[in-house]
Design an enzyme around this catalytic site. Sequence first.
Site, PDB file in Angstrom:
ATOM      1  N   HIS A  50     -82.004   0.640 -38.824  1.00  0.00           N
ATOM      2  CA  HIS A  50     -82.568   1.287 -37.215  1.00  0.00           C
ATOM      3  C   HIS A  50     -82.619   3.102 -38.007  1.00  0.00           C
ATOM      4  O   HIS A  50     -84.146   4.029 -38.054  1.00  0.00           O
ATOM      5  CB  HIS A  50     -82.171   1.493 -36.146  1.00  0.00           C
ATOM      6  CG  HIS A  50     -82.551   1.666 -34.967  1.00  0.00           C
ATOM      7  ND1 HIS A  50     -83.114   1.459 -34.014  1.00  0.00           N
ATOM      8  CD2 HIS A  50     -82.700   3.615 -34.313  1.00  0.00           C
ATOM      9  CE1 HIS A  50     -83.594   1.889 -33.411  1.00  0.00           C
ATOM     10  NE2 HIS A  50     -83.533   3.664 -33.311  1.00  0.00           N
ATOM     11  N   LEU A  88     -82.706   6.131 -28.746  1.00  0.00           N
ATOM     12  CA  LEU A  88     -82.190   7.393 -28.060  1.00  0.00           C
ATOM     13  C   LEU A  88     -82.986   8.324 -27.531  1.00  0.00           C
ATOM     14  O   LEU A  88     -83.303   8.987 -27.061  1.00  0.00           O
ATOM     15  CB  LEU A  88     -80.806   8.782 -27.916  1.00  0.00           C
ATOM     16  CG  LEU A  88     -79.596   8.023 -28.520  1.00  0.00           C
ATOM     17  CD1 LEU A  88     -78.768   8.584 -29.050  1.00  0.00           C
ATOM     18  CD2 LEU A  88     -79.134   7.138 -26.893  1.00  0.00           C
TER      19      LEU A  88
HETATM   20 NI    NI Z   1     -83.598   5.373 -32.536  1.00  0.00          NI
END
Ligand code: NI
Length: 185
Positions: A140, A99
Amino acid sequence: MVLPIVAYGDPVLRKKGVEIAKDYPNLQQLIDDMFETMERAKGVGLAAPQVNKSIRLFVIDSTRMYDEGEENEGIREVFINAKIIDETGDEWGYEEGCLSIPTIREDVYREEDIVIQYYDREFNFREKKFTGLTARVIQHEYDHIEGILFIDHLKPLKKSLLKGRLDNISKGKVSVEYKMKFPKV
Ligand code: NI
């Protein structure tokens, strides 16, 4: 409340998050805001540095990565002060995005299984094993609290080819449908 997501190039994304205590100010509100922010941006994970807080906190919702009725149905979970204590299995490639780095998606290779220790949102200690896509999302997000981004896993040539696009993201020259904070605007 939806929070602005910090874009690539902001130094907060490169800081190692610090551990927090149970009485961290407005923790429950922050967790709710992070879930809301993640959902608005259609993400499957969000780490505190991405909302400008350099602490060891991330949220995950991997349930929508799995089809209904699959044996593994994903998780919706809060990870506080997490520590990955084991990573095993074959490395496998999967196209990741972030994001904080909108429009860029690249294959990243990670090990298949992890064992992680963390505290949940009520500050209960947990040690759990995760595999496949859920492990991938955790790896992640865990990288984020270590100051690491998925593009750091790419080969140097590949990463250098992305430089222009990364610079544009820092400057806000990118089309994105959620609220962001750009470091070079
Ligand atoms: Ni990320």
